[in-house]
Structure formats: C-alpha cells, structure tokens
Design a protein around this motif. Sequence first.
Motif, mmCIF file in Angstrom:
data_model
loop_
_atom_site.group_PDB
_atom_site.id
_atom_site.type_symbol
_atom_site.label_atom_id
_atom_site.label_comp_id
_atom_site.label_asym_id
_atom_site.label_seq_id
_atom_site.Cartn_x
_atom_site.Cartn_y
_atom_site.Cartn_z
ATOM 1 N N ASP A 152 0.805 -1.221 0.000
ATOM 2 C CA ASP A 152 0.000 0.000 0.000
ATOM 3 C C ASP A 152 0.841 1.276 0.000
ATOM 4 O O ASP A 152 0.322 2.361 -0.241
ATOM 5 C CB ASP A 152 -0.924 -0.002 1.232
ATOM 6 C CG ASP A 152 -2.110 0.906 1.056
ATOM 7 O OD1 ASP A 152 -2.737 0.858 -0.019
ATOM 8 O OD2 ASP A 152 -2.422 1.676 1.987
ATOM 9 N N GLU A 199 -8.373 6.122 -4.134
ATOM 10 C CA GLU A 199 -6.958 5.791 -4.250
ATOM 11 C C GLU A 199 -6.672 4.395 -3.718
ATOM 12 O O GLU A 199 -7.369 3.897 -2.826
ATOM 13 C CB GLU A 199 -6.116 6.832 -3.504
ATOM 14 C CG GLU A 199 -6.234 8.223 -4.124
ATOM 15 C CD GLU A 199 -5.407 9.271 -3.411
ATOM 16 O OE1 GLU A 199 -4.881 8.976 -2.321
ATOM 17 O OE2 GLU A 199 -5.288 10.394 -3.943
ATOM 18 N N GLY A 200 -5.657 3.765 -4.294
ATOM 19 C CA GLY A 200 -5.256 2.445 -3.848
ATOM 20 C C GLY A 200 -6.034 1.307 -4.466
ATOM 21 O O GLY A 200 -6.035 0.194 -3.946
ATOM 22 N N ARG A 205 -1.604 3.047 -2.355
ATOM 23 C CA ARG A 205 -2.443 4.184 -1.979
ATOM 24 C C ARG A 205 -1.601 5.441 -1.736
ATOM 25 O O ARG A 205 -2.060 6.569 -1.891
ATOM 26 C CB ARG A 205 -3.219 3.843 -0.707
ATOM 27 C CG ARG A 205 -4.353 4.778 -0.363
ATOM 28 C CD ARG A 205 -4.962 4.384 0.976
ATOM 29 N NE ARG A 205 -5.185 2.953 1.056
ATOM 30 C CZ ARG A 205 -6.303 2.345 0.680
ATOM 31 N NH1 ARG A 205 -7.303 3.060 0.216
ATOM 32 N NH2 ARG A 205 -6.418 1.033 0.795
ATOM 33 N N THR A 206 -0.331 5.225 -1.321
ATOM 34 C CA THR A 206 0.555 6.337 -1.004
ATOM 35 C C THR A 206 1.877 6.185 -1.748
ATOM 36 O O THR A 206 2.517 5.144 -1.657
ATOM 37 C CB THR A 206 0.840 6.403 0.507
ATOM 38 O OG1 THR A 206 -0.391 6.506 1.228
ATOM 39 C CG2 THR A 206 1.718 7.609 0.839
#
Length: 219
Positions: A152, A199-200, A205-206
């Motif tokens: 993630d 997102e993700g 996600r990041t």
Amino acid sequence: MSGRDVVLGRVRRALADVPGGEGPGGPPVVRDYRRVHGSRTTAETVDLLAGNLADYRAIVHRSDAEGLPALIGRLLAERGARTVVVPPGLERSWTAAADVRLVEDRASSTPHELDAVDSVVTGCALALAETGTIVLDAGPDQGRRRITLIPDHHLCVVRVPDQVVGSVPEALPRLSPGRPLTWISGPSATSDIELDRVEGVHGPRTLEVILLAGGAGAG
C-alpha cells in the motif's frame, strides 16, 4: 451513420496519401517533434518534477546521500511500517536506519504475502519532469513489477540530476522497450465510479518520492 462508419472513415482519410503497395515496413516515420519544450536549468527541471509529482498527490522529499538513511527510517516509522520489501540491488545503506524487517523480492512470493507487507522501497529508471512521472524498468534496485503494485505504500528514490529528464521524447531513447516498463504518475487512483476519486484501487495508496541530490544513475 454508425460510430464504426465514422471511425473507419477517419482511418481511410488518414491513409489516403499512402501508396497502395506500401506496408508496415515501408519508409520510416519522420519523428521531428520537439524533444525539449522551453528552456530550463537543471534546477528548474527538478523543481518542475517536484511540483508535478505533488500535483498528482505524491509526497515529495529532498535529501542528500548522507541524510538519506535517516530520512527513509523516519518516513517508514511515521507510516508505522514494520515490514518492507526491497529489491536485491537496492543499496543496503538506504534502509540501515529503519527499524523494520526487510522482505526480499522473491519469485516465490505470493500476492497474499506481498499484500501483508507494509511498504516497498525502490530506486527508479527515470523521472519525467513535465508529466510528474516515475518510470520503473525492473532494474536491480527496482525489482519485480508486482512489488510496487501490491504493497500500500511505495517509497521511491530518484537520483538527481542523472535520472531526471524534461519530457517524454527525452525519456524514450534512454528506456529499453524490451524491459517491463511501469509508468507511475502519483498514487494509484480511479474516478470511474460517479467521478469520486478513490486511491489504492490497483496499486499503492501512497507514493512518496525522495529526490536524492548528487546521486549517480543506476545505469
């Protein structure tokens, strides 16, 4: 007139001046488009990259070689990361200050195992300033494509200025079409459902990018 008729009509008009006997192996296509758009110093190109990465919601940091291990250690601690997958060619000093368990990039790793990993730390092949894009080519410091798609959180190091180019035309000659190229513009996201950004969905996600000053290219 159907949509199919419209598309085929456009194709026919585009091919109207092509001789009947000419095939895909005919005269080469002239690619005389601009490779460089405007005039920028190296510092301005790097600043443009940082700005466009941020526009795509990547988190951008800057560091030199001496401060890199401490920065990576701090960023992983702030994420609460306890397990981090690393490519075989990643410089071990980069993660030396991180209080984490390193997970090797193995061919036998399953998607379920990688999904349980908190973060991934990699280098990159290139970064494109005008588009805010990071390119991975499965090099030794990047590993298999899946390790940057399943965890993630992706922490990516870009060596500045060697791995920074201004435009897509500048990037293509430096990339091999025979390698598995992954082009990343910000964290994984989609707005397909009711135009709400999520997102993700099909990747990290990041995305955090560290611009490493004075770093030599990975070759």
